[in-house]
Design a protein around this motif. Structure first.
Motif, PDB file in Angstrom:
ATOM      1  N   ASP A  87     115.060  -0.915 -31.641  1.00 64.15           N
ATOM      2  CA  ASP A  87     116.338  -0.448 -31.107  1.00 64.15           C
ATOM      3  C   ASP A  87     117.441  -1.423 -31.521  1.00 64.15           C
ATOM      4  OD1 ASP A  87     118.560   0.306 -29.640  1.00 64.15           O
ATOM      5  OD2 ASP A  87     117.448   0.677 -27.791  1.00 64.15           O
ATOM      6  N   PRO A  88     118.381  -1.004 -32.364  1.00 65.72           N
ATOM      7  CA  PRO A  88     119.430  -1.919 -32.839  1.00 65.72           C
ATOM      8  C   PRO A  88     120.331  -2.444 -31.726  1.00 65.72           C
ATOM      9  CG  PRO A  88     119.920   0.355 -33.448  1.00 65.72           C
ATOM     10  CD  PRO A  88     118.530   0.347 -32.916  1.00 65.72           C
ATOM     11  N   GLU A  89     120.330  -1.771 -30.584  1.00 60.83           N
ATOM     12  CA  GLU A  89     121.180  -2.204 -29.481  1.00 60.83           C
ATOM     13  C   GLU A  89     120.522  -3.295 -28.631  1.00 60.83           C
ATOM     14  OE1 GLU A  89     122.553   1.055 -27.173  1.00 60.83           O
ATOM     15  OE2 GLU A  89     123.515   2.080 -28.859  1.00 60.83           O
ATOM     16  N   VAL A  90     119.227  -3.497 -28.830  1.00 65.18           N
ATOM     17  CA  VAL A  90     118.513  -4.543 -28.086  1.00 65.18           C
ATOM     18  C   VAL A  90     118.559  -5.823 -28.906  1.00 65.18           C
ATOM     19  CG1 VAL A  90     116.321  -5.286 -27.095  1.00 65.18           C
ATOM     20  CG2 VAL A  90     116.987  -2.870 -26.983  1.00 65.18           C
ATOM     21  N   THR A  91     119.310  -6.794 -28.438  1.00 65.35           N
ATOM     22  CA  THR A  91     119.466  -8.042 -29.191  1.00 65.35           C
ATOM     23  C   THR A  91     118.343  -9.034 -28.919  1.00 65.35           C
ATOM     24  OG1 THR A  91     120.872  -8.935 -27.426  1.00 65.35           O
ATOM     25  CG2 THR A  91     121.964  -7.815 -29.281  1.00 65.35           C
ATOM     26  N   LYS A  92     117.794  -9.022 -27.707  1.00 60.69           N
ATOM     27  CA  LYS A  92     116.725  -9.948 -27.370  1.00 60.69           C
ATOM     28  C   LYS A  92     115.622  -9.218 -26.616  1.00 60.69           C
ATOM     29  CE  LYS A  92     115.734 -14.492 -25.392  1.00 60.69           C
ATOM     30  NZ  LYS A  92     116.303 -15.699 -24.745  1.00 60.69           N
ATOM     31  N   VAL A  93     114.423  -9.239 -27.184  1.00 58.24           N
ATOM     32  CA  VAL A  93     113.268  -8.589 -26.568  1.00 58.24           C
ATOM     33  C   VAL A  93     112.554  -9.605 -25.685  1.00 58.24           C
ATOM     34  CG1 VAL A  93     111.084  -7.401 -26.969  1.00 58.24           C
ATOM     35  CG2 VAL A  93     113.012  -7.045 -28.535  1.00 58.24           C
ATOM     36  N   LYS A  94     112.379  -9.259 -24.417  1.00 54.79           N
ATOM     37  CA  LYS A  94     111.742 -10.172 -23.469  1.00 54.79           C
ATOM     38  C   LYS A  94     110.262  -9.837 -23.288  1.00 54.79           C
ATOM     39  CE  LYS A  94     116.039 -10.791 -20.832  1.00 54.79           C
ATOM     40  NZ  LYS A  94     116.684 -10.678 -19.493  1.00 54.79           N
ATOM     41  N   ASP A  95     109.542 -10.797 -22.753  1.00 59.63           N
ATOM     42  CA  ASP A  95     108.151 -10.625 -22.302  1.00 59.63           C
ATOM     43  C   ASP A  95     107.125 -10.583 -23.427  1.00 59.63           C
ATOM     44  OD1 ASP A  95     109.087 -10.456 -19.642  1.00 59.63           O
ATOM     45  OD2 ASP A  95     109.435  -8.308 -19.868  1.00 59.63           O
ATOM     46  N   TYR A  96     107.529 -10.784 -24.677  1.00 62.76           N
ATOM     47  CA  TYR A  96     106.590 -10.778 -25.802  1.00 62.76           C
ATOM     48  C   TYR A  96     106.890 -11.964 -26.714  1.00 62.76           C
ATOM     49  CZ  TYR A  96     106.119  -5.969 -24.156  1.00 62.76           C
ATOM     50  OH  TYR A  96     105.938  -4.853 -23.366  1.00 62.76           O
ATOM     51  N   PRO A  97     105.867 -12.477 -27.422  1.00 60.60           N
ATOM     52  CA  PRO A  97     106.126 -13.594 -28.344  1.00 60.60           C
ATOM     53  C   PRO A  97     107.182 -13.224 -29.380  1.00 60.60           C
ATOM     54  CG  PRO A  97     103.765 -13.284 -28.022  1.00 60.60           C
ATOM     55  CD  PRO A  97     104.431 -12.109 -27.378  1.00 60.60           C
TER      56      PRO A  97
END
Length: 281
Positions: A87-97
């Motif tokens: 998703d290009p709108e998600v700048t930082k993905v949490k909870d995963y390495p």
């Protein structure tokens, strides 16, 4: 880090030459989940993460793919990771390495349709680069050992088949760079690492089953050496888990031949080269 005297004295002794261990990988992992401290569980999670990486590539290729069940994450969690990472709108993905997110965004998506791009190799490179930074010294050395062994064995096989060695060697460390440029039979590693002669013999083995078992036997002895003086720490738990993974894999593939060949293989290796500490740094 904990001391797991009760856990390690209650599990059956495992030996490569002994066939079925009496406890499965899944059963021992369940015991670890119950008895290990939270920090030590995080250390074992480095090992399970290898399966997650393979599952990630499967899902990227096919949303309906069947996954292995030995990772840290469920299918729903990995789908969530992919959804956020793409998703290009998600700048930082949490909870995963972070390396898994970077693999999707920087490696897989730009290259998935390109000839010569191998997603499985790319994700394994990212995984080992991450795992080799583990704060536990013995585990970091284990992942480094596996990474370097894979490069050496791959290079030997590539040369054996007349392929360009540099195209098949992953990563950038002292050993990989030496392999890429050396024309020597042992890639100029034999002077510092006397076990390279054993690896050359392994690659020259005609029987592919015995070849794989010799590689596992090599790793088994390394685990023995690293845990010889402390059989009850988290390192010993990790080593036991790795050994069960080897045994259970061979039980599924070839139980009878496993018993017949491992005894001789392990005895031969015990009398041959040791792995120097420099090899895993």
């Amino acid at each position: 880090m904990g001391n797991y005297y009760c856990l390690m004295t209650e599990v059956p002794v495992v030996a490569m030459e002994g066939g079925n261990s009496g406890i499965s990988y899944a059963e021992f992992r369940e015991q670890c989940d119950k008895e290990l401290t939270a920090s030590d569980k995080k250390l074992l999670a480095y090992s399970y993460l290898k399966t997650d990486c393979r599952n990630l590539v499967k899902l990227l290729r096919n949303a309906d793919a069947d996954l292995d069940l030995e990772g840290n994450y469920t299918k729903d969690q990995l789908v969530d990771l992919i959804t956020q990472a793409t998703d290009p709108e998600v700048t930082k993905v949490k909870d995963y390495p972070a390396f898994m997110v970077d693999f999707i965004r920087q490696s897989y998506l730009p290259n998935e349709d390109k000839t010569g791009y191998f997603a499985d190799d790319a994700v394994m490179l990212a995984y080992y680069q991450y795992a080799m930074q583990c704060k536990n010294e013995m585990l970091a050395e284990w992942f480094s050992l596996n990474f370097n062994l894979t490069n050496i064995l791959t290079a030997l096989i590539a040369r054996q088949n007349g392929w360009k060695v540099a195209d098949y060697v992953l990563g950038e460390n002292e050993i990989s760079e030496t392999i890429k440029t050396s024309k020597a039979k042992d890639f100029d590693l034999g002077r510092d690492y006397d076990f390279v002669a054993e690896l050359i013999k392994i690659v020259d083995t005609d029987d592919p089953v015995e070849k794989e078992k010799r590689i596992d036997a090599f790793k088994w002895l390394w685990l023995d050496d690293k845990t010889f003086f402390d059989g009850f720490g988290v390192e010993a738990v990790f080593a036991y888990l790795c050994k069960l993974e080897m045994l259970n894999r061979w039980e599924m593939l070839d139980p009878e031949k496993g018993k017949e060949t491992f005894t001789q293989i392990i005895e031969n290796l015990r009398s041959e080269a040791k792995v120097p500490a420099e090899f895993v740094r």
